[in-house]
Design a protein around this motif. Sequence first.
Motif, PDB file in Angstrom:
ATOM      1  N   SER A  93       0.855  -1.186   0.000  1.00 50.03           N
ATOM      2  CA  SER A  93       0.000   0.000   0.000  1.00 50.03           C
ATOM      3  C   SER A  93       0.890   1.235   0.000  1.00 50.03           C
ATOM      4  O   SER A  93       1.899   1.294   0.707  1.00 50.03           O
ATOM      5  CB  SER A  93      -0.915  -0.001   1.226  1.00 50.03           C
ATOM      6  N   LEU A  94       0.522   2.218  -0.808  1.00 51.65           N
ATOM      7  CA  LEU A  94       1.357   3.399  -1.005  1.00 51.65           C
ATOM      8  C   LEU A  94       0.520   4.666  -0.880  1.00 51.65           C
ATOM      9  O   LEU A  94      -0.651   4.681  -1.260  1.00 51.65           O
ATOM     10  CB  LEU A  94       2.009   3.373  -2.391  1.00 51.65           C
ATOM     11  N   VAL A  95       1.160   5.732  -0.395  1.00 51.36           N
ATOM     12  CA  VAL A  95       0.496   7.028  -0.384  1.00 51.36           C
ATOM     13  C   VAL A  95       0.868   7.839  -1.621  1.00 51.36           C
ATOM     14  O   VAL A  95       0.142   8.759  -2.000  1.00 51.36           O
ATOM     15  CB  VAL A  95       0.827   7.812   0.906  1.00 51.36           C
ATOM     16  N   GLY A  96       1.974   7.494  -2.270  1.00 49.62           N
ATOM     17  CA  GLY A  96       2.365   8.184  -3.496  1.00 49.62           C
ATOM     18  C   GLY A  96       3.560   9.098  -3.357  1.00 49.62           C
ATOM     19  O   GLY A  96       3.639  10.148  -4.007  1.00 49.62           O
ATOM     20  N   ILE A  97       4.523   8.696  -2.532  1.00 49.35           N
ATOM     21  CA  ILE A  97       5.750   9.487  -2.353  1.00 49.35           C
ATOM     22  C   ILE A  97       6.644   9.333  -3.577  1.00 49.35           C
ATOM     23  O   ILE A  97       6.789   8.237  -4.120  1.00 49.35           O
ATOM     24  CB  ILE A  97       6.465   9.040  -1.068  1.00 49.35           C
ATOM     25  N   LYS A  98       7.258  10.436  -3.997  1.00 51.12           N
ATOM     26  CA  LYS A  98       8.094  10.447  -5.191  1.00 51.12           C
ATOM     27  C   LYS A  98       9.546  10.751  -4.836  1.00 51.12           C
ATOM     28  O   LYS A  98       9.830  11.610  -3.992  1.00 51.12           O
ATOM     29  CB  LYS A  98       7.600  11.503  -6.183  1.00 51.12           C
ATOM     30  N   GLU A  99      10.458  10.057  -5.503  1.00 52.66           N
ATOM     31  CA  GLU A  99      11.884  10.341  -5.333  1.00 52.66           C
ATOM     32  C   GLU A  99      12.188  11.780  -5.742  1.00 52.66           C
ATOM     33  O   GLU A  99      11.614  12.301  -6.695  1.00 52.66           O
ATOM     34  CB  GLU A  99      12.711   9.386  -6.201  1.00 52.66           C
ATOM     35  N   GLY A 100      13.085  12.403  -4.996  1.00 49.25           N
ATOM     36  CA  GLY A 100      13.502  13.760  -5.301  1.00 49.25           C
ATOM     37  C   GLY A 100      12.605  14.836  -4.732  1.00 49.25           C
ATOM     38  O   GLY A 100      12.972  16.014  -4.748  1.00 49.25           O
ATOM     39  N   GLU A 101      11.430  14.458  -4.243  1.00 47.92           N
ATOM     40  CA  GLU A 101      10.525  15.431  -3.633  1.00 47.92           C
ATOM     41  C   GLU A 101      10.796  15.526  -2.134  1.00 47.92           C
ATOM     42  O   GLU A 101      11.285  14.579  -1.515  1.00 47.92           O
ATOM     43  CB  GLU A 101       9.060  15.037  -3.854  1.00 47.92           C
ATOM     44  N   SER A 102      10.450  16.668  -1.568  1.00 49.22           N
ATOM     45  CA  SER A 102      10.618  16.866  -0.128  1.00 49.22           C
ATOM     46  C   SER A 102       9.259  16.823   0.567  1.00 49.22           C
ATOM     47  O   SER A 102       8.261  17.318   0.034  1.00 49.22           O
ATOM     48  CB  SER A 102      11.289  18.218   0.144  1.00 49.22           C
ATOM     49  N   TYR A 103       9.248  16.238   1.754  1.00 52.39           N
ATOM     50  CA  TYR A 103       8.028  16.100   2.544  1.00 52.39           C
ATOM     51  C   TYR A 103       8.335  16.445   3.991  1.00 52.39           C
ATOM     52  O   TYR A 103       9.437  16.160   4.491  1.00 52.39           O
ATOM     53  CB  TYR A 103       7.492  14.665   2.480  1.00 52.39           C
ATOM     54  N   THR A 104       7.379  17.026   4.671  1.00 51.55           N
ATOM     55  CA  THR A 104       7.545  17.222   6.106  1.00 51.55           C
ATOM     56  C   THR A 104       7.248  15.909   6.828  1.00 51.55           C
ATOM     57  O   THR A 104       6.574  15.024   6.296  1.00 51.55           O
ATOM     58  CB  THR A 104       6.603  18.310   6.646  1.00 51.55           C
ATOM     59  N   VAL A 105       7.748  15.819   8.036  1.00 49.08           N
ATOM     60  CA  VAL A 105       7.443  14.654   8.870  1.00 49.08           C
ATOM     61  C   VAL A 105       5.928  14.548   9.079  1.00 49.08           C
ATOM     62  O   VAL A 105       5.364  13.450   9.082  1.00 49.08           O
ATOM     63  CB  VAL A 105       8.187  14.756  10.213  1.00 49.08           C
ATOM     64  N   HIS A 106       5.274  15.688   9.212  1.00 52.14           N
ATOM     65  CA  HIS A 106       3.823  15.717   9.341  1.00 52.14           C
ATOM     66  C   HIS A 106       3.154  15.058   8.134  1.00 52.14           C
ATOM     67  O   HIS A 106       2.239  14.233   8.281  1.00 52.14           O
ATOM     68  CB  HIS A 106       3.371  17.165   9.474  1.00 52.14           C
ATOM     69  N   ASP A 107       3.617  15.394   6.926  1.00 49.36           N
ATOM     70  CA  ASP A 107       3.091  14.760   5.715  1.00 49.36           C
ATOM     71  C   ASP A 107       3.271  13.248   5.762  1.00 49.36           C
ATOM     72  O   ASP A 107       2.353  12.480   5.443  1.00 49.36           O
ATOM     73  CB  ASP A 107       3.818  15.286   4.468  1.00 49.36           C
ATOM     74  N   LEU A 108       4.472  12.824   6.145  1.00 49.03           N
ATOM     75  CA  LEU A 108       4.796  11.401   6.126  1.00 49.03           C
ATOM     76  C   LEU A 108       3.900  10.617   7.090  1.00 49.03           C
ATOM     77  O   LEU A 108       3.425   9.525   6.763  1.00 49.03           O
ATOM     78  CB  LEU A 108       6.267  11.193   6.460  1.00 49.03           C
TER      79      LEU A 108
END
Length: 376
Positions: A93-108
């Motif tokens: 199961s995936l949320v759709g995280i992409k390589e090279g993109e930045s995310y906050t810990v909150h997003d994760l």
Amino acid sequence: MSTVGGELLGRPGTQVNLGGGAPVLPKDLTARSWIVADAESGDILAAHNAHWRLPPASTLKMLFADTVLPKFPRSETHKVLPSDLAGMGAGSSLVGIKEGESYTVHDLWLGVFLRSGNDAVHVLSAMNHGVGQTVRDMQAHAEELQALDTHVVSPDGYDEPGQVSSAYDLTLFARSGLQKKDFREYCSTVRTSFPGETTKKKGKTTRGSFEIQNTNRLLAGDFDVTPYRGIAGVKNGNTTNAGATFTGVAERNGRVLLVTVMNPEKKEHNEVYRETARLFDWGFGAAGKVRPVGELVAPKGAGTGGQAGGTGTSEGKGTGGGTGKAVAAPVKGGGSSGIGVALAVSGGVLLLLAAGVFLVNRRWPLPDLVRRRTRP
């Protein structure tokens, strides 16, 4: 089976001590293992194969969150490397995280709780010095919680040889996690927006977003399941070996119950949620009318003067007072609108978002857990 929490819990089959006026247990339960417990007192009202070791699926993410969530402030940003997403199981199961993109810990963490994203788990594990270190941390935390049925192989709950837990242990993980403000926020969020891909067009860089919704059907609902009155999380799972698994927390008339259901034999759509709802209904009707068959034990360090839960809270890592877009489950047919979470604690001062604080049990507090009247 283990006897942690009481001798009756080590016996196979259903364990319940009905008193006068107590309703009988639902007769249409098919789960291989289940448990109904009072979240505040720790009393186990009834159980079925409570310590049976079974594959946990993504309910193991509760232990992952309880272990790793306090380590990073929610505002911290991480740029995803290809190595961060390596090693995920096929069909994850995936949320759709992409390589090279930045995310906050909150997003994760929203990706972990709402979409059960193994990609989000692997990125957070990479931030925590890798999957191997995270597994070791989770195993150590399980032992601290006295969750001795649990053997961790993968932090995301994906089927792996030897990876097991139990209804008893999963309930301990939920109870410990609910001590943490951020955990309560994430597990009660019905829907929110999640960062998309960055695009460049005509020299202008933009980044869109897309909506994600919680896969906990007692919280978000489905075409054949309505949100359960008073529900506030916690986590669902489903894999080939584990079948459907679920741990939920709900409040009614000032009482907070935890229910865990593992692998119903009946394979109807959303059966795990139906059996959970029936056990919640029974538990609210039986509370005060049954003699406990055991208890949820406290962590090893709970009696040493440390904070209940033995691991501190995410608030202690500078997470701030942001609330994201957490919303409580809507209620149909009147009555209490259920419970949400206290999302505005600052400087140790509890800000009530609505109508009053839950009971605080001196043995095991659920701090600043409050009712909210909001709609998604």
